[in-house]
Enzyme design. Structure first.
Site, mmCIF file in Angstrom:
data_model
loop_
_atom_site.group_PDB
_atom_site.id
_atom_site.type_symbol
_atom_site.label_atom_id
_atom_site.label_comp_id
_atom_site.label_asym_id
_atom_site.label_seq_id
_atom_site.Cartn_x
_atom_site.Cartn_y
_atom_site.Cartn_z
ATOM 1 C CB VAL A 56 33.479 77.160 62.392
ATOM 2 C CG1 VAL A 56 33.695 77.188 60.897
ATOM 3 C CG2 VAL A 56 34.788 77.386 63.147
ATOM 4 C CE1 TYR A 57 36.254 78.655 67.171
ATOM 5 C CE2 TYR A 57 36.116 80.760 68.297
ATOM 6 C CZ TYR A 57 36.867 79.731 67.773
ATOM 7 O OH TYR A 57 38.236 79.783 67.875
ATOM 8 C CB ALA A 58 28.113 77.799 68.653
ATOM 9 N N GLY A 59 28.373 77.033 65.045
ATOM 10 C CA GLY A 59 27.644 77.224 63.805
ATOM 11 C C GLY A 59 27.239 78.652 63.529
ATOM 12 N N GLY A 60 27.989 79.609 64.054
ATOM 13 C CA GLY A 60 27.682 81.029 63.869
ATOM 14 C C GLY A 60 27.002 81.668 65.060
#
Length: 335
Positions: A56-60
């Site tokens: 989930v970090y920065a949407g991948g």
């Protein structure tokens, strides 16, 4: 950089881990790819091998940046990722179901451009999915060579124990790592987790070691003025890092003691806070979440700082959490 055994496994990880939550984050509060890759280079040069990311970090985007940065030196690294939170709008694009676990791992492998994830964490409890379903999926991924070790993050103690019990009963690979928010200003996990981690063979991998920035040196005991930016300033009321929870008399006393020790040691406030964590029980690897290269380089130097027994005692005493029932009942039975 020193190396430590991760829980009861045979895996050795560097005492500091490179946190990547801000890699690729937009809106002015993230770390751009050029800086992120410079951090990876500096981390490896300093002897670091443990890189922590999540889908989930920065949407991948964080996984993608780590994948590109690890190119050509993948075998040197221990890359950890996490799954549980939404990765899309679909009804099954969230949680710890077998469906979401399998799909998430395949997507993370593509973004990381690798054939396996060294440590895969359950990023939070899923009340809808039977835990045995999740653990079976994880164990199948281990058997298939797509993940090597299993960890847990943000579970309650009974949930961790339940997972270990299922793993033992079913012959699954047990959990070996646990990620929890832990710092001088947030020691709540000490009520139950140290005994659990030691008993069940899990290495503690603390995140938020600077209290969401409260121990970054930005906030001083002489000037208790709130800042307009940063994690503490931006956190909504009720969040652990929010100003209302951080700006307490207890926490200002902690900051003052850390400042005193930092001045005596010729070190920075973050270095003292990190050095304290590195000497706490069950800690395998502390996650650094710096946004800038300057912050990162300062944090890295914490491994060279040795706190005396007296300094550790002073920090332990000023930051001691309230002793809650039933944990204050000792083995002697006295109340």
């Amino acid at each position: 950089m020193q190396y430590r055994r991760l829980g009861r496994s045979g895996l050795m990880v560097s005492e500091l881990a490179l946190g990547t939550m801000l890699f690729g984050e937009t809106g002015g509060r993230g770390t751009d790819e050029a800086t992120a890759r410079a951090m990876v280079d500096a981390f490896i040069e300093a002897g670091g091998n443990h890189i922590d990311v999540a889908n989930v970090y920065a949407g991948g985007r964080s996984e993608e940046i780590v994948g590109r940065a690890a190119k050509g030196r993948r075998e040197e690294l221990v890359i950890a990722s996490k799954l549980r939170w939404p990765m899309g709008e679909g009804i099954n694009e969230v949680g710890l179901s077998r469906h979401h676990v399998m799909a998430s791992v395949e997507a993370s492998l593509r973004r990381l451009d690798t054939d396996r994830i060294d440590i895969l964490y359950m990023h939070g409890w899923d009340p809808l999915t039977p835990l045995e379903e999740t653990l079976r999926a994880f164990d199948d991924l281990v058997s298939g060579g797509k993940i090597r070790y299993i960890g847990v993050s943000n579970f309650k103690a009974w949930q961790v124990m339940k997972a270990q019990g299922i793993a033992e009963r079913r012959g699954f690979l047990p959990l070996v790592a646990a990620q929890y928010q832990y710092s001088l200003v947030l020691r709540d996990i000490e009520h139950e987790f140290p005994d659990l981690l030691e008993s069940e063979g899990l290495g503690l991998v603390p995140w938020g070691p600077l209290g969401g920035g409260f121990l970054s040196g930005k906030y001083t005991s002489a000037d208790r003025t709130p800042r307009s930016e940063g994690r503490v300033a931006e956190a909504d009321a009720g969040y652990e890092e929010s100003w209302e929870r951080r700006a307490t008399e207890r926490n200002w006393a902690i900051v003052a003691e850390v400042e005193r020790i930092a001045a005596a040691q010729g070190a920075s406030v973050p270095q003292v806070a990190l050095a304290w964590l590195l000497k706490r029980p069950s800690v395998a690897s502390v996650i650094l979440g710096a946004r800038t290269m300057e912050q990162f380089e300062d944090n890295l130097r914490a491994v060279a700082l040795t706190l005396s027994d007296g300094e550790m005692q002073a920090l332990n005493e000023v930051s001691a959490p309230e002793t809650l029932y039933p944990y204050r009942i000792g083995s002697s039975g006295k109340r």
